[in-house]
Design a protein around this motif. Structure first.
Motif, PDB file in Angstrom:
ATOM      1  N   VAL A   5      53.875  21.896  21.098  1.00 46.02           N
ATOM      2  CA  VAL A   5      52.652  22.420  21.717  1.00 46.02           C
ATOM      3  C   VAL A   5      51.674  21.265  21.883  1.00 46.02           C
ATOM      4  O   VAL A   5      51.456  20.496  20.952  1.00 46.02           O
ATOM      5  CB  VAL A   5      52.015  23.511  20.815  1.00 46.02           C
ATOM      6  CG1 VAL A   5      50.745  24.039  21.438  1.00 46.02           C
ATOM      7  CG2 VAL A   5      52.989  24.654  20.586  1.00 46.02           C
ATOM      8  N   HIS A  59      47.779  20.005  24.047  1.00 47.60           N
ATOM      9  CA  HIS A  59      46.553  20.515  24.670  1.00 47.60           C
ATOM     10  C   HIS A  59      46.656  20.447  26.183  1.00 47.60           C
ATOM     11  O   HIS A  59      46.272  21.359  26.895  1.00 47.60           O
ATOM     12  CB  HIS A  59      45.365  19.681  24.168  1.00 47.60           C
ATOM     13  CG  HIS A  59      44.104  19.963  24.901  1.00 47.60           C
ATOM     14  ND1 HIS A  59      43.484  19.027  25.699  1.00 47.60           N
ATOM     15  CD2 HIS A  59      43.352  21.074  24.989  1.00 47.60           C
ATOM     16  CE1 HIS A  59      42.404  19.560  26.232  1.00 47.60           C
ATOM     17  NE2 HIS A  59      42.302  20.790  25.825  1.00 47.60           N
ATOM     18  N   THR A 117      52.066  24.285  26.686  1.00 50.13           N
ATOM     19  CA  THR A 117      50.683  23.979  26.289  1.00 50.13           C
ATOM     20  C   THR A 117      50.169  25.122  25.417  1.00 50.13           C
ATOM     21  O   THR A 117      50.715  26.232  25.438  1.00 50.13           O
ATOM     22  CB  THR A 117      49.762  23.836  27.511  1.00 50.13           C
ATOM     23  OG1 THR A 117      49.734  25.099  28.189  1.00 50.13           O
ATOM     24  CG2 THR A 117      50.246  22.756  28.457  1.00 50.13           C
ATOM     25  N   CYS A 118      49.102  24.858  24.680  1.00 51.68           N
ATOM     26  CA  CYS A 118      48.557  25.888  23.775  1.00 51.68           C
ATOM     27  C   CYS A 118      48.056  27.095  24.576  1.00 51.68           C
ATOM     28  O   CYS A 118      48.141  28.236  24.124  1.00 51.68           O
ATOM     29  CB  CYS A 118      47.431  25.300  22.926  1.00 51.68           C
ATOM     30  SG  CYS A 118      46.164  24.478  23.875  1.00 51.68           S
ATOM     31  N   THR A 119      47.553  26.850  25.798  1.00 48.07           N
ATOM     32  CA  THR A 119      47.059  27.961  26.631  1.00 48.07           C
ATOM     33  C   THR A 119      48.220  28.854  27.041  1.00 48.07           C
ATOM     34  O   THR A 119      48.117  30.074  26.997  1.00 48.07           O
ATOM     35  CB  THR A 119      46.367  27.403  27.895  1.00 48.07           C
ATOM     36  OG1 THR A 119      45.484  26.362  27.493  1.00 48.07           O
ATOM     37  CG2 THR A 119      45.599  28.459  28.629  1.00 48.07           C
ATOM     38  N   MET A 131      52.658  19.749  17.000  1.00 46.27           N
ATOM     39  CA  MET A 131      51.488  19.797  17.886  1.00 46.27           C
ATOM     40  C   MET A 131      50.947  18.399  18.111  1.00 46.27           C
ATOM     41  O   MET A 131      50.586  17.719  17.154  1.00 46.27           O
ATOM     42  CB  MET A 131      50.387  20.656  17.267  1.00 46.27           C
ATOM     43  CG  MET A 131      50.713  22.114  17.292  1.00 46.27           C
ATOM     44  SD  MET A 131      49.325  23.083  16.710  1.00 46.27           S
ATOM     45  CE  MET A 131      50.007  24.709  16.809  1.00 46.27           C
ATOM     46  N   ALA A 153      46.327  17.512  18.406  1.00 50.50           N
ATOM     47  CA  ALA A 153      45.918  18.706  17.651  1.00 50.50           C
ATOM     48  C   ALA A 153      44.409  18.770  17.436  1.00 50.50           C
ATOM     49  O   ALA A 153      43.848  19.854  17.284  1.00 50.50           O
ATOM     50  CB  ALA A 153      46.629  18.735  16.299  1.00 50.50           C
ATOM     51  N   ILE A 210      42.536  20.769  20.274  1.00 51.07           N
ATOM     52  CA  ILE A 210      42.896  22.166  20.562  1.00 51.07           C
ATOM     53  C   ILE A 210      41.953  23.089  19.785  1.00 51.07           C
ATOM     54  O   ILE A 210      41.690  22.866  18.614  1.00 51.07           O
ATOM     55  CB  ILE A 210      44.364  22.448  20.172  1.00 51.07           C
ATOM     56  CG1 ILE A 210      45.313  21.437  20.831  1.00 51.07           C
ATOM     57  CG2 ILE A 210      44.767  23.846  20.566  1.00 51.07           C
ATOM     58  CD1 ILE A 210      46.781  21.622  20.491  1.00 51.07           C
ATOM     59  N   GLU A 249      43.576  28.577  19.403  1.00 46.20           N
ATOM     60  CA  GLU A 249      44.742  28.201  20.214  1.00 46.20           C
ATOM     61  C   GLU A 249      45.741  27.377  19.407  1.00 46.20           C
ATOM     62  O   GLU A 249      46.876  27.185  19.813  1.00 46.20           O
ATOM     63  CB  GLU A 249      44.291  27.440  21.475  1.00 46.20           C
ATOM     64  CG  GLU A 249      43.571  28.351  22.464  1.00 46.20           C
ATOM     65  CD  GLU A 249      43.288  27.686  23.798  1.00 46.20           C
ATOM     66  OE1 GLU A 249      43.142  26.449  23.836  1.00 46.20           O
ATOM     67  OE2 GLU A 249      43.183  28.405  24.803  1.00 46.20           O
ATOM     68  N   THR A 250      45.295  26.868  18.253  1.00 44.94           N
ATOM     69  CA  THR A 250      46.218  26.191  17.337  1.00 44.94           C
ATOM     70  C   THR A 250      46.933  27.226  16.478  1.00 44.94           C
ATOM     71  O   THR A 250      48.090  27.050  16.101  1.00 44.94           O
ATOM     72  CB  THR A 250      45.442  25.247  16.391  1.00 44.94           C
ATOM     73  OG1 THR A 250      44.467  24.544  17.136  1.00 44.94           O
ATOM     74  CG2 THR A 250      46.357  24.246  15.726  1.00 44.94           C
ATOM     75  N   PRO A 280      50.186  29.742  18.244  1.00 47.34           N
ATOM     76  CA  PRO A 280      51.597  29.318  18.279  1.00 47.34           C
ATOM     77  C   PRO A 280      52.366  29.530  16.969  1.00 47.34           C
ATOM     78  O   PRO A 280      53.591  29.546  16.982  1.00 47.34           O
ATOM     79  CB  PRO A 280      51.504  27.821  18.613  1.00 47.34           C
ATOM     80  CG  PRO A 280      50.226  27.689  19.360  1.00 47.34           C
ATOM     81  CD  PRO A 280      49.299  28.681  18.742  1.00 47.34           C
ATOM     82  N   SER A 335      38.168  21.833  15.541  1.00 50.86           N
ATOM     83  CA  SER A 335      39.583  22.200  15.662  1.00 50.86           C
ATOM     84  C   SER A 335      40.138  22.510  14.274  1.00 50.86           C
ATOM     85  O   SER A 335      39.560  22.126  13.265  1.00 50.86           O
ATOM     86  CB  SER A 335      40.372  21.039  16.276  1.00 50.86           C
ATOM     87  OG  SER A 335      40.254  19.907  15.429  1.00 50.86           O
TER      88      SER A 335
END
Length: 1443
Positions: free
Chosen positions: A840, A842, A997-999, A1020, A1023, A1026, A1030-1031, A1034, A1077
């Motif tokens: 994953v 950003h 991606t995280c989105t 990630m 990281a 993000i 959104e972290t 996942p 984050s």
């Protein structure tokens, strides 16, 4: 419009400017670090500064206030000055406690003074405004429990002894509930008896502090009148106090004992009955804060254990309360018999409780409350001092039935409405200053439960999206210019690309609710619009896809046709906006009224311009609106809509993310046990480190990580390396390493005797070289190998990533984060072939970089899969998207079946074995395997070469076997016929490394879980960029197995010292700390990290500008050895320089629009240096121009367009952008403009400084007002190095690019010192003219050939040939010669311009030094706008975030 406003700002200095000047003088006298002889400490200085209310001075706290603080000099002004400075640091988001940590001795005394001042009478020495400042300071202390110094002071206020503040009966009741507590309480009493009277008195004061503060607040609250005017100081004090209470309740360490104290004080009841709540305007924010406090006081958590309470447990608590009230009523109050004998469900609503208790007298109500230990016992024959209203509310609010938190959430509409969108307390404007408090949740270090964690993130994410939706609605609707028509309707005078008037709107379906719910399962409507617009806009509207979100708007304008819209006035009243509702597209309808489905077949062509869309409405919102219409007679919202607005698809994914978070809260969030407490911020932060994990793996195959045995030995300093083979020829990679594994828990008592053996054993590594089996006879069978010589910290990061647990890698700029990530992925892939890894990142860019490096390693590409929309940017012909992989599998299947056909032919086997994967499988089993087994049995031991020959034969067989293994895997694609099914199969079964991606993860969680997606490891990248939520999402993209998560490893790679996630609204960014984050939070909590410590990007001297921010960041050897790093920058004396820029024409920074900062002097200087470098021969694409503000970016782009953009001799820089946008990128030479001249601004955020300083590889040139920035405490480490060099630009104009001069050597050419921008502009102008004349002259000499010798056509040819030869000899000259045609016309225009007076008359006198505007005529061609004119024009900001 901006032109006349500009001079106003300069005419007379403002009060703040005069004060700033006064403070600067004091700073230079008493505390500025660059002043050598400072005056001695003077307490009067502090009094003066405090009286003038200009405490916010740079370095004042660090170098003067705290340095000189002691009990002897402590005074009111001194205390308040320190508090104001700390609050200001928190407001600006810069570290506040560092100074106190360096000199902690007097902090306990200082803190006690603050506590005393906070309780002082408001009409005494401290005003209410000052006490509000103290409350804010205390709030910051309670939110900084990770700082040892603060925690040691705060703990005394919030530990168990604070229960001294409870009334005796309540205390007894609480101790009865938990017998363990009674023991502790008796111990506390014993310890108190041993104290001397003074210490005891002091500790009693501290324990009762919060109880007394609550009582003080209640007295202030009661002094607020209902309708008479009230001072805003009182309102602000009340708001800040409630904010403090919320923050104490929302953290487990502070809440544990305090919640009981708060409950015992009945603060909420006092607040809800206060006059302030009923004051419409003044009390609006107070009421919203109060609702938040009510939510947290009743939060579903056990205060003592910290465990989340289930719905059953909450119901039990509620029943216990009601039944204890019923028992008390039955035993002592005959008038309440009916209440006592009723069932709980009948009496636990507010209405029924008021019905039973309302008729009772005040004294009776007091007695009931005292039986429940809520109030002290009422003495006989005395009347109660409490109001009846208070007593009734106390009993009712305590015993009424509450709706559970999850029910509340499920009933909440996901789309924002007009009430939320334009509420300044919840969604503040862009320019939030940080002064007031807001009704927003905060993200700090710790959370009460996972539900609390998700809920805070849910609310903040929702509001941040709302802010962006507000901007879109205001933009689109105002472009449509809705006016009141003559007949009373609406007429639209304009048009908008993203909005259309609605022709017809009808609700077509309201489905029945599910059992137990009161809102419909689905509400659908049809929206008809008329698309009489340009074709490409029509295509955009027709291209609306399923799940795209639109907004339905009702406007009722009151302004007549032709009224101008003023953006500075409130939007709603001008436009007459009434309602906003969200909807989700299902699809467009065809001629027959059916929804056109998205699919491979082409869409039907519809006639005419009328289009109807079927949309889903929010069922919760619909139910609320309908209830309001039926019960209160309000109008039906759904009959009023007259505008539909769409949004850009990229920014329009908020609903899907919110639905994902809500679904997570409705399922049992199964986070792995080893992560649960760390995510909430409790327990041992290192508990998930691999060294403490129970399932640590002893032997790992490092595959191609090490290049040689020497590399391996240097990678484990301090360890003994034992190799299993002694022959050096056999000590070649790949290596398996066996590590000593210690049990996770560790021994409690250390064994003194066995300690040495233990450490010796713990440092021994057993290394076993092994040979990769031969993979076949062809060159492509050979595995790809890693070529990077990793450092020992990179190896530690790779080792940690291969072990189970949580691995956090901090990667400063240029330290090879991506290479480490790729090697971890490769090693996991080879060590655990059955496991699946999720990657994953950003941004798509980072994901593509990772993928390009993964493809260079030994990973079979059939196991790679890339989800999302970024794969088209991959710099490769291979397509790693879902359908790209399906096509790859189908093509590969055909290739392999061809191979089978060849094999069949060579073996002479009849039949069609290569027809399908299935027939190939049978062929392998019956024909190939039988022959291989026969071959093995026949081959006997035949001497030394047998093993080598056998290895070759086995390699060939492995190659053949692999063909059939792959075909077996591809067999599924024969059975599954549709592309969609095949792609799902690949995702769930085939792919081993899946990237997104995280989105994308947040958007598609529902689909992935439904498919049965599974994975074991997450890596990630980026990281620290993000968002927290959104972290987190996942981690939960799969269903748990038997109630447990199968996640084994979580590797996060990032750099929290660089810029955080982008949050567009300042309020959410600063007040709610939404920019923090999860990576940064883990670092703050104390989770162990591997800090990469060798960079290979920049010169060592440039690295020194930012390496102070990291632990031991050094340089890789090549930074010293490679010629590009050791050679000097041609034409420039220094490799980095800070260039001081004073006011140009009396102006420093300017602000044509709010927060849109520009500085013309710096912009012109930067462009002049860029032009100078290009004229010397620097490639323009190796230079980037950065700045800290969007306003300056636009100004520089404007100047480049006018000066040199279209001139091929100079060209354009690689990029002109902001520092924030350039994060993650780099270039050889960076020119940086810091813009500000009055206040440091957001560069005070050290993370921005680190990014700015670390983008350049070979040269960094910074343009700034030195006197401003060198005084800023946070920037001192970098600016002390920058100011050590001269502050005027030193150039070597006669040294062409590239140079052979070594960096740091004295140049053989003459050095010229540039004093200011006009001088540089003049110099570049002359240099340019000289070059053109030389080139022109050079070209003329080439053309002077005897005309009779050649024909006309040949002449031209010979010129070209000669030119080519010259080019080879002197490329720089050749560049110039090719420009003659472009520049000859410019020369004539230059002579014209010189004879023409300047447009503005600024430089018309003969003595004036020509500025860059004089060059413009030459460099930008004949049509130019002078820079002076440019200065007064506001460059229109691009529609992106303006910093």
């Amino acid at each position: 419009m901006a032109a006349p406003a500009q001079p106003k700002k300069i005419v007379a200095p403002t009060v703040s400017q005069i004060n700033a000047e006064f403070v600067t003088q004091l700073a230079c006298k008493y505390w500025a670090p660059h002043i050598k002889k400072k005056s001695p400490f003077d307490i009067k200085v502090i009094e003066d500064i405090y009286e003038k209310e200009i405490v916010k001075s740079s370095q004042y706290l660090e170098n003067y206030l705290w340095m000189n603080y002691s009990p002897e000099v402590s005074s009111k002004a001194y205390l308040m000055s320190i508090c104001c400075m700390v609050n200001e640091k928190f407001r600006e988001n810069v570290p506040a406690w560092e100074t106190f940590k360096k000199k902690p001795d007097h902090f306990p005394f200082f803190f006690k003074c603050i506590l005393k001042a906070a309780l002082a009478e408001t009409d005494g020495e401290f005003s209410l405004h000052e006490q509000t400042v103290l409350l804010l300071f205390l709030d910051h202390c309670f939110n900084s429990l990770e700082v040892d110094l603060i925690r040691s002071q705060v703990q005394q206020l919030i530990s168990l002894p604070m229960w001294m503040g409870l009334q005796p009966a309540r205390l007894e009741l609480e101790l009865k509930k938990t017998p363990k507590l009674r023991k502790f309480w008796n111990l506390i009493k014993k310890n108190d008896e041993k104290m001397d009277p003074e210490a005891r008195e002091q500790s009693f004061q501290e324990r009762r502090f919060l109880s007394q503060l609550i009582q003080k607040f209640i007295s202030v609250l009661k002094s607020v009148p209902l309708s008479e005017p009230v001072t805003m100081d009182k309102v602000h004090y009340c708001e800040r106090f409630i904010e403090l209470m919320i923050d104490l309740e929302a953290l487990l360490p502070t809440r544990r004992w305090f919640n009981t104290i708060l409950d015992d004080s009945h603060l909420l009841v006092h607040c809800y009955l206060s006059n302030l709540v009923h004051r419409e305007e003044d009390g609006h924010l107070f009421s919203q804060l109060l609702d938040m406090l009510k939510f947290y006081t009743g939060f579903e958590i056990n205060d003592q254990t910290g465990n989340a309470l289930t719905e059953n447990e909450m119901t039990t608590i509620h029943y216990d309360r009601i039944t204890s009230l019923q028992r008390a009523a039955f035993a002592h109050f005959p008038e309440l018999y009916d209440f006592a004998l009723s069932n709980v469900a009948e009496v636990d609503t507010r209405e029924s409780l008021v019905k039973f208790f309302g008729p009772l007298s005040s004294n009776t109500l007091h007695q009931v409350a005292s039986y429940l230990c809520l109030l002290p016992i009422l003495p006989k024959n005395e009347d109660t001092t409490f109001d009846k209203e208070f007593l009734l509310e106390l009993l009712v609010s305590r015993h009424e039935r509450r709706i559970s938190q999850i029910q509340q959430l499920n009933q909440m509409p996901l789309y924002p409405t007009e009430k939320i969108i334009w509420d300044e307390n919840i969604v503040p404007t862009e320019y939030y200053s940080g002064e007031g408090c807001l009704a927003l949740p905060k993200l700090n270090l710790q959370f009460l439960t996972l539900h609390d964690y998700l809920l805070r993130n849910f609310n903040l994410f929702r509001l941040e999206s709302t802010y962006e939706i507000r901007q879109d609605i205001e933009d689109s609707v105002s472009r449509m210019k809705p006016w009141l028509s003559e007949y009373g309707g609406v007429v639209f005078g304009g048009w908008a690309r993203m909005a259309q008037p609605i022709v017809a709107f009808t609700v077509v379906e309201v489905a029945k609710p599910n059992i137990g719910e009161n809102w419909p399962t689905r509400v659908r409507a049809d929206v008809t619009i008329n698309l009489n617009v340009r074709d490409h806009i029509k295509d955009e509207w027709e291209g609306l896809r399923k799940h795209d979100v639109c907004f339905l708007v009702t406007v009722r304008p009151t302004k007549p046709y032709g009224t101008k819209f003023d953006r500075r006035r409130p939007f709603i009243e001008q436009i007459g906006l009434v309602y906003v509702r969200g909807c989700e597209i299902q699809g467009m309808l065809d001629d027959k009224g059916r929804v056109i489905e998205d699919g491979p077949e082409p869409r039907p062509n519809l006639r005419g311009e009328s289009r109807t869309f079927r949309v889903f409405l929010d069922p919760n919102q619909y139910q609320q609106d309908m209830t309001n219409t039926i019960q209160n007679g309000a109008e039906d919202v759904y009959e009023t809509f007259n505008i539909i607005m769409r949004r850009k698809p990229k920014e329009n994914n908020f609903k899907a993310v919110l639905e994902t978070i809500r679904n997570l809260m409705n399922t049992d969030c199964v986070v792995p046990d080893w992560l649960h407490d760390i995510i909430l911020g409790y327990g041992d932060p290192s508990s998930a480190h691999y060294s403490k994990m129970p399932n640590q793996i002893a032997t790992l195959d490092f595959n191609d990580t090490f290049l040689s045995i020497e590399h391996l030995k240097t990678s484990f300093p301090g360890h003994n390396v034992k190799v299993t083979v002694d022959d050096p020829a056999l000590q070649i990679p790949p290596f398996r390493i066996t590590f000593p594994v210690r049990s996770g828990k560790g021994k409690k008592r250390k064994d003194v005797d066995g300690e040495d053996e233990d450490t010796e054993e713990a440092k021994t590594l057993i290394v076993e070289p092994h040979v990769i089996p031969n993979r076949g006879p062809y060159p492509y069978n050979q595995p790809k190998r890693n070529t990077i010589q990793f450092t020992h910290t990179q190896i530690e990061a790779i080792r940690a990533g291969m072990q189970p647990g949580l691995t956090m890698v901090v990667g400063p700029p240029g330290t090879g984060k991506t290479d480490v990530a790729v090697q971890i992925i490769s090693n996991i892939y080879h060590n655990f072939p059955e496991q699946r890894t999720l990657i994953v990142t950003h941004s798509n860019q980072a994901l593509n970089q990772l993928f390009e490096k993964i493809m260079a390693l030994d990973i079979d590409e059939r196991h790679l899969l890339r989800l999302g929309h970024g794969e088209e940017e991959l710099e490769t012909e291979k397509d790693f998207s879902r359908y790209g992989r399906v096509n790859y599998v189908l093509a590969r299947r055909i290739e392999l079946l061809e191979e089978v056909k060849r094999l069949q032919k060579s073996l002479g086997v009849p039949g069609d074995a290569s027809y399908t994967c299935e027939t190939a499988g049978y062929f392998f089993l019956y024909q190939v395997m039988s022959r291989w087994e026969e071959y093995i049995s026949k081959v006997k031991n035949k001497g030394r070469t047998y093993e080598e020959d056998m290895e070759i034969a086995e390699g060939c067989f492995r190659h053949i076997k692999k063909i059939f293994t792959q075909l077996e895997e591809f067999r599924a694609s024969e059975l599954l016929r549709s592309g969609l099914d095949r792609s799902k199969y690949l995702l769930v079964k085939e792919a081993k490394i899946i990237a997104m991606t995280c989105t994308h993860a947040a958007l598609k969680r529902h689909d992935l879980v439904k498919l049965g997606f599974k994975y074991d490891n997450i890596l990630m990248e980026e990281a620290a960029q993000i968002l927290e939520i959104e972290t987190f999402i996942p981690l939960l993209l799969q269903n748990p197995q038997d109630g447990f998560s199968r996640l084994k490893r979580w590797i996060m790679i990032g750099d929290h010292h660089q810029l955080p996630p982008v949050i567009k609204n300042m309020a959410f960014q600063k007040y709610s700390n939404m920019e923090q984050s999860l990576f940064t939070r883990f670092v703050r909590v104390g989770v162990p990290t591997v800090d990469l410590d060798a960079q290979g990007r920049a010169r060592a001297s440039l690295c020194n500008l930012y390496n102070w921010r990291y632990k031991n960041l050094g340089n890789l050897p090549h930074v010293q050895l490679l010629p590009e790093f050791s050679t000097a920058n041609a034409g420039l004396l220094y490799d980095f320089q800070l260039i001081n820029v004073e006011d140009f024409q009396g102006v420093g920074e300017s602000e044509p629009n709010p927060y849109f900062y520009q500085n013309l002097g710096e912009a012109e200087y930067v462009v002049a240096l860029f032009m100078y470098m290009c004229l010397l021969g620097y490639p323009a694409d190796k230079i980037s121009i950065l700045t800290t503000y969007n306003g300056q970016k636009h100004l520089i782009r404007d100047i480049i367009n006018r000066r040199c953009g279209s001139n091929p001799l100079i060209g354009r820089p690689n990029k002109v952008t902001t520092v924030d946008r350039f994060q993650g990128q780099q270039n050889d030479y960076i020119l940086l403009s810091l813009v500000r001249t009055r206040a440091v601004g957001h560069l005070r955020d050290v993370r921005r400084l680190v990014v700015a300083m670390s983008r350049a590889r070979l040269g960094l040139y910074i343009f700034a007002r030195v006197s401003l920035f060198q005084n800023c405490f946070e920037l001192t480490p970098a600016f002390s190095q920058l100011t050590a060099r001269p502050l005027h630009l030193h150039i070597i104009p006669t040294e062409p690019f590239p140079t052979s001069r070594k960096n740091g050597e004295r140049p053989s050419h003459e050095v010229q010192i540039i004093k200011n921008m006009p001088q540089m502009a003049n110099f570049v102008y002359n240099m340019y003219m000289h070059l053109i004349q030389t080139t022109h002259h050079y070209h003329q000499t080439l053309l002077q050939l005897p005309p009779a010798m050649v024909e006309e056509g040949e002449e031209v040819q010979s010129q070209e040939t000669e030119l080519e030869t010259e080019e080879e000899a002197n490329p720089a000259q050749a560049d110039l010669s090719s420009l003659t045609d472009a520049t000859s016309s410019q020369e004539s225009s230059a002579s014209q311009t010189e004879s023409t007076p300047n447009q503005t008359g600024a430089s018309s006198s003969p003595e004036a030094i020509p500025t860059t505007s004089d060059i413009t005529a030459t460099v930008a061609g004949p049509v130019t706008v002078p820079a002076e004119a440019n200065a007064s024009q506001a460059v229109t900001p691009a529609p992106e975030e303006t910093k």
